[in-house]
Design a protein around this motif. Structure first.
Motif, PDB file in Angstrom:
ATOM      1  N   ALA A  29       0.813  -1.212   0.000  1.00 58.41           N
ATOM      2  CA  ALA A  29       0.000   0.000   0.000  1.00 58.41           C
ATOM      3  C   ALA A  29       0.849   1.266   0.000  1.00 58.41           C
ATOM      4  O   ALA A  29       0.324   2.368   0.153  1.00 58.41           O
ATOM      5  N   ASN A  30       2.151   1.142  -0.146  1.00 57.55           N
ATOM      6  CA  ASN A  30       3.085   2.276  -0.146  1.00 57.55           C
ATOM      7  C   ASN A  30       3.046   3.071   1.152  1.00 57.55           C
ATOM      8  O   ASN A  30       3.322   4.259   1.175  1.00 57.55           O
ATOM      9  N   LEU A  31       2.666   2.425   2.247  1.00 58.14           N
ATOM     10  CA  LEU A  31       2.649   3.098   3.535  1.00 58.14           C
ATOM     11  C   LEU A  31       3.947   2.878   4.297  1.00 58.14           C
ATOM     12  O   LEU A  31       4.196   3.504   5.308  1.00 58.14           O
ATOM     13  N   LEU A  32       4.758   1.965   3.801  1.00 55.78           N
ATOM     14  CA  LEU A  32       6.026   1.668   4.450  1.00 55.78           C
ATOM     15  C   LEU A  32       7.066   1.493   3.362  1.00 55.78           C
ATOM     16  O   LEU A  32       6.875   0.723   2.425  1.00 55.78           O
ATOM     17  N   SER A  33       8.130   2.242   3.466  1.00 52.20           N
ATOM     18  CA  SER A  33       9.212   2.063   2.506  1.00 52.20           C
ATOM     19  C   SER A  33      10.519   2.005   3.282  1.00 52.20           C
ATOM     20  O   SER A  33      10.865   2.949   3.974  1.00 52.20           O
ATOM     21  N   LEU A  52      -2.664  12.652  -6.762  1.00 54.54           N
ATOM     22  CA  LEU A  52      -1.338  12.279  -6.272  1.00 54.54           C
ATOM     23  C   LEU A  52      -1.322  12.270  -4.752  1.00 54.54           C
ATOM     24  O   LEU A  52      -1.906  13.140  -4.117  1.00 54.54           O
ATOM     25  N   LYS A  53      -0.681  11.284  -4.169  1.00 54.71           N
ATOM     26  CA  LYS A  53      -0.646  11.132  -2.717  1.00 54.71           C
ATOM     27  C   LYS A  53       0.797  11.069  -2.211  1.00 54.71           C
ATOM     28  O   LYS A  53       1.697  10.713  -2.960  1.00 54.71           O
ATOM     29  N   PRO A  54       0.997  11.419  -0.936  1.00 52.96           N
ATOM     30  CA  PRO A  54       2.330  11.225  -0.353  1.00 52.96           C
ATOM     31  C   PRO A  54       2.747   9.762  -0.445  1.00 52.96           C
ATOM     32  O   PRO A  54       1.906   8.871  -0.444  1.00 52.96           O
ATOM     33  N   LYS A  55       4.021   9.507  -0.556  1.00 55.89           N
ATOM     34  CA  LYS A  55       4.634   8.184  -0.717  1.00 55.89           C
ATOM     35  C   LYS A  55       4.486   7.642  -2.136  1.00 55.89           C
ATOM     36  O   LYS A  55       4.878   6.513  -2.408  1.00 55.89           O
ATOM     37  N   ALA A  56       3.919   8.443  -3.062  1.00 50.72           N
ATOM     38  CA  ALA A  56       3.818   8.004  -4.451  1.00 50.72           C
ATOM     39  C   ALA A  56       5.218   7.904  -5.046  1.00 50.72           C
ATOM     40  O   ALA A  56       6.157   8.565  -4.604  1.00 50.72           O
ATOM     41  N   ALA A  57       5.356   7.085  -6.054  1.00 54.27           N
ATOM     42  CA  ALA A  57       6.649   6.853  -6.686  1.00 54.27           C
ATOM     43  C   ALA A  57       7.090   8.060  -7.507  1.00 54.27           C
ATOM     44  O   ALA A  57       6.270   8.786  -8.061  1.00 54.27           O
ATOM     45  N   VAL A  58       8.397   8.249  -7.572  1.00 57.27           N
ATOM     46  CA  VAL A  58       9.020   9.201  -8.495  1.00 57.27           C
ATOM     47  C   VAL A  58       9.887   8.351  -9.413  1.00 57.27           C
ATOM     48  O   VAL A  58      10.775   7.639  -8.946  1.00 57.27           O
ATOM     49  N   ARG A  59       9.597   8.398 -10.714  1.00 57.06           N
ATOM     50  CA  ARG A  59      10.284   7.527 -11.668  1.00 57.06           C
ATOM     51  C   ARG A  59      10.927   8.337 -12.784  1.00 57.06           C
ATOM     52  O   ARG A  59      10.433   9.384 -13.167  1.00 57.06           O
ATOM     53  N   SER A  60      12.010   7.784 -13.304  1.00 55.59           N
ATOM     54  CA  SER A  60      12.633   8.319 -14.505  1.00 55.59           C
ATOM     55  C   SER A  60      12.983   7.125 -15.384  1.00 55.59           C
ATOM     56  O   SER A  60      13.642   6.195 -14.912  1.00 55.59           O
ATOM     57  N   ALA A  61      12.512   7.141 -16.616  1.00 57.71           N
ATOM     58  CA  ALA A  61      12.702   6.027 -17.551  1.00 57.71           C
ATOM     59  C   ALA A  61      12.174   4.725 -16.962  1.00 57.71           C
ATOM     60  O   ALA A  61      12.706   3.650 -17.226  1.00 57.71           O
ATOM     61  N   GLY A  62      11.128   4.815 -16.147  1.00 56.56           N
ATOM     62  CA  GLY A  62      10.516   3.630 -15.557  1.00 56.56           C
ATOM     63  C   GLY A  62      11.196   3.121 -14.300  1.00 56.56           C
ATOM     64  O   GLY A  62      10.719   2.177 -13.675  1.00 56.56           O
ATOM     65  N   VAL A  63      12.302   3.746 -13.900  1.00 51.10           N
ATOM     66  CA  VAL A  63      13.058   3.298 -12.728  1.00 51.10           C
ATOM     67  C   VAL A  63      12.661   4.139 -11.520  1.00 51.10           C
ATOM     68  O   VAL A  63      12.606   5.366 -11.607  1.00 51.10           O
ATOM     69  N   SER A 103      -0.178   5.271 -14.015  1.00 53.47           N
ATOM     70  CA  SER A 103       0.194   3.928 -14.476  1.00 53.47           C
ATOM     71  C   SER A 103      -1.082   3.211 -14.904  1.00 53.47           C
ATOM     72  O   SER A 103      -1.967   2.951 -14.098  1.00 53.47           O
ATOM     73  N   GLY A 104      -1.177   2.951 -16.199  1.00 49.29           N
ATOM     74  CA  GLY A 104      -2.389   2.343 -16.737  1.00 49.29           C
ATOM     75  C   GLY A 104      -3.456   3.399 -16.968  1.00 49.29           C
ATOM     76  O   GLY A 104      -3.236   4.594 -16.813  1.00 49.29           O
ATOM     77  N   GLU A 108      -2.647   4.142 -10.305  1.00 49.93           N
ATOM     78  CA  GLU A 108      -2.173   5.147  -9.368  1.00 49.93           C
ATOM     79  C   GLU A 108      -1.322   6.189 -10.079  1.00 49.93           C
ATOM     80  O   GLU A 108      -0.729   5.918 -11.115  1.00 49.93           O
ATOM     81  N   GLN A 109      -1.274   7.375  -9.507  1.00 50.36           N
ATOM     82  CA  GLN A 109      -0.488   8.447 -10.111  1.00 50.36           C
ATOM     83  C   GLN A 109       0.907   8.478  -9.501  1.00 50.36           C
ATOM     84  O   GLN A 109       1.103   8.118  -8.342  1.00 50.36           O
TER      85      GLN A 109
END
Length: 161
Positions: A29-33, A52-63, A103-104, A108-109
């Motif tokens: 659930a992206n509540l723990l990283s 967009l929510k806190p703990k959302a991913a930050v990606r570059s070139a899919g990474v 994504s999709g 999720e954003q």
């Protein structure tokens, strides 16, 4: 005495299993990283962040290169300030831009970083103003419907020959 010893072992395994399930649920659930990499922080300014929510991913070139740390609203510029926590091993040029992507179709954003070509890289506390806001699906649908309605009314007004 033997049964109480077995009860202790069974209880211990049940606790370990419950802790493992809790860990997996929080992780998915992206509540723990759990990240022990060194990080630096930058702030992106957006006109609209959508969902967009806190703990959302930050990606570059899919990474995955970082996470959204916090989201605040600036009542002077009427923009959302997104504080990003980026891993130090990833350096991006100062003229890089940020986009809010999905994504999709209804997923999720997350934030996508488009690297620029500047020789200097982001440093702790930099503010990024080259951003592209989230595309809100409801706005796209309403624009499509209103343009169709306008096209239909223009065709009806044309004189018949």
């Amino acid at each position: 005495m033997q049964t109480s010893k077995n009860d202790v072992w069974v209880g211990l395994f049940v606790l370990i299993g419950a802790a493992a399930i809790l860990f997996l649920a929080l992780q998915s659930a992206n509540l723990l990283s759990l990240n022990f990499e060194k990080t630096y922080h930058v702030v992106g300014r957006f006109d609209n962040i959508g969902g967009l929510k806190p703990k959302a991913a930050v990606r570059s070139a899919g990474v995955l290169v970082g996470r959204v740390e916090s989201i605040t609203f600036d009542d002077k510029t009427f923009q959302a300030n997104i504080r990003l926590e980026l891993e130090s091993r990833y350096a991006f040029p100062k003229d890089s831009s940020l986009k809010i992507l999905t994504s999709g179709l209804l997923g999720e954003q997350y934030i996508g970083i488009e690297p620029g070509g500047d020789e200097k890289n982001f440093a702790e506390g930099d503010v990024i103003t080259q951003t592209q806001s989230a595309i809100v699906l409801e706005n796209l649908i309403s624009q499509f419907l209103f343009s169709r309605a306008a096209d239909g009314s223009n065709q009806q007004e044309a004189p018949a020959k």
